[in-house]
Design a protein around this motif. Structure first.
Motif, PDB file in Angstrom:
ATOM      1  N   UNK A  63       0.808  -1.206   0.000  1.00  0.00           N
ATOM      2  CA  UNK A  63       0.000   0.000   0.000  1.00  0.00           C
ATOM      3  C   UNK A  63       0.844   1.259   0.000  1.00  0.00           C
ATOM      4  N   UNK A  64       0.294   2.341  -0.507  1.00  0.00           N
ATOM      5  CA  UNK A  64       0.969   3.635  -0.521  1.00  0.00           C
ATOM      6  C   UNK A  64      -0.036   4.719  -0.143  1.00  0.00           C
ATOM      7  N   UNK A  65       0.347   5.565   0.780  1.00  0.00           N
ATOM      8  CA  UNK A  65      -0.471   6.680   1.233  1.00  0.00           C
ATOM      9  C   UNK A  65       0.315   7.974   1.095  1.00  0.00           C
ATOM     10  N   UNK A  66      -0.332   9.014   0.599  1.00  0.00           N
ATOM     11  CA  UNK A  66       0.280  10.346   0.579  1.00  0.00           C
ATOM     12  C   UNK A  66      -0.335  11.161   1.714  1.00  0.00           C
TER      13      UNK A  66
ATOM     14  N   UNK B 226      -4.933   8.802   0.498  1.00  0.00           N
ATOM     15  CA  UNK B 226      -4.566  10.123   0.992  1.00  0.00           C
ATOM     16  C   UNK B 226      -4.960  10.261   2.458  1.00  0.00           C
ATOM     17  N   UNK B 227      -4.157  11.026   3.190  1.00  0.00           N
ATOM     18  CA  UNK B 227      -4.518  11.482   4.531  1.00  0.00           C
ATOM     19  C   UNK B 227      -4.351  12.998   4.543  1.00  0.00           C
TER      20      UNK B 227
ATOM     21  N   UNK C 288      -4.780   5.561   8.516  1.00  0.00           N
ATOM     22  CA  UNK C 288      -4.693   5.535   7.058  1.00  0.00           C
ATOM     23  C   UNK C 288      -3.989   4.299   6.537  1.00  0.00           C
ATOM     24  N   UNK C 289      -2.952   3.866   7.232  1.00  0.00           N
ATOM     25  CA  UNK C 289      -2.249   2.645   6.838  1.00  0.00           C
ATOM     26  C   UNK C 289      -3.198   1.455   6.928  1.00  0.00           C
TER      27      UNK C 289
ATOM     28  N   UNK D 234      -0.071  11.490  13.871  1.00  0.00           N
ATOM     29  CA  UNK D 234       0.359  10.101  14.003  1.00  0.00           C
ATOM     30  C   UNK D 234      -0.811   9.139  14.005  1.00  0.00           C
ATOM     31  N   UNK D 235      -1.874   9.484  14.725  1.00  0.00           N
ATOM     32  CA  UNK D 235      -3.064   8.637  14.756  1.00  0.00           C
ATOM     33  C   UNK D 235      -3.739   8.588  13.389  1.00  0.00           C
TER      34      UNK D 235
END
Length: 261
Positions: free
Chosen positions: A178-181, A233-234, A226-227, A220-221
């Motif tokens: 997975x990838x989050x921006x 996106x977050x 999001x992970x 952080x939360x």
């Protein structure tokens, strides 16, 4: 990725600010964390307040050989990295393009974009080969829309991080990674001091009062959630959408105009 299944996270810019907030959130979920930071004093200070689930490594994210050394040390201690938080960055220089020192532009791009990519280069292929993992890239609200003078070079870099994350998400999804921006707005950190530490100029906010009720711990939360949700996106601040919507509407209008020709 469920963080209960993650064994080891590597977090850049991890000795303070957003990086430390994210590192703490991951550690609270049972993940062992390597925090990497260019500031050796801050790194040492943080490690004295954390338990055995934390370790540290000094790293300038522009240094690709340094990335390989840091990776080898981290994985020798805690095993393969399941979560990469490529986060370290510096602040805008506050100068318009016409007045900007080219060295300042290069520094902002080297740290805020290339440094982020260097983390991907170090860890993404191994995650893909194992078929597991998650990568978070820290962009900015300035990586979604640019409306404030003096953040142009910063936005160039952060828009690049946005594109890197979106492309990487498409490429790695078939491998189970997975990838989050992450798009943070203003959060009270020591970003200005860290920018000056690497020789960078900082934007002067003499006429702007910068406050925020969003803390690094809050971010952080958000990132941890999001992970686990495999979010693309977050976004940390509620007020970002109107500016983004205006930009998106202008792009839509241009597309509609061309379709009508």
């Amino acid at each position: 990725m469920q963080l209960s299944e993650a064994r080891h996270a590597f977090v850049t810019g991890g000795a303070s600010g957003l990086g430390l907030g994210i590192a703490d959130a991951l550690a609270s979920r049972g993940v062992r964390v390597t925090i990497a930071d260019i500031n050796d004093e801050a790194l040492a200070a943080v490690l004295t307040t954390r338990g055995n689930s934390f370790r540290g490594v000094v790293l300038d994210t522009r240094d690709r050989e340094g990335w390989q050394r840091a990776k080898a040390e981290a994985e020798a201690a805690f095993g393969p990295v399941d979560v990469l938080i490529s986060n370290a960055g510096i602040a805008p220089n506050g100068k318009p393009f016409t007045e900007m020192d080219p060295e300042s532009f290069d520094r902002i791009v080297a740290i805020n974009l290339t440094g982020i990519y260097n983390g991907v280069a170090a860890f993404a292929a191994d995650m893909a080969a194992r078929g597991r993992g998650h990568i978070v890239l820290t962009s900015s609200q300035a990586g979604l829309v640019t409306t404030v003078p003096g953040v142009g070079a910063y936005s160039v870099a952060k828009f690049g991080v946005t594109a890197l994350g979106e492309g990487l998400r498409t490429e790695l999804a078939p491998q189970g990674v997975g990838v989050t921006v992450l798009f943070p707005g203003y959060v009270q950190t020591n970003l200005a001091a860290n920018t000056q530490r690497v020789g960078g100029d900082i934007r002067k906010y003499s006429d702007v009062v910068m406050t925020s009720d969003v803390t690094p711990a809050d971010v952080g939360e958000m990132v941890a959630d999001g992970i686990e949700q495999d979010a693309a996106y977050v976004v940390t601040h509620k007020q970002v959408w109107p500016g983004v919507e205006k930009r998106m509407q202008a792009i839509k209008d241009a597309c509609d105009y061309r379709l009508a020709r």
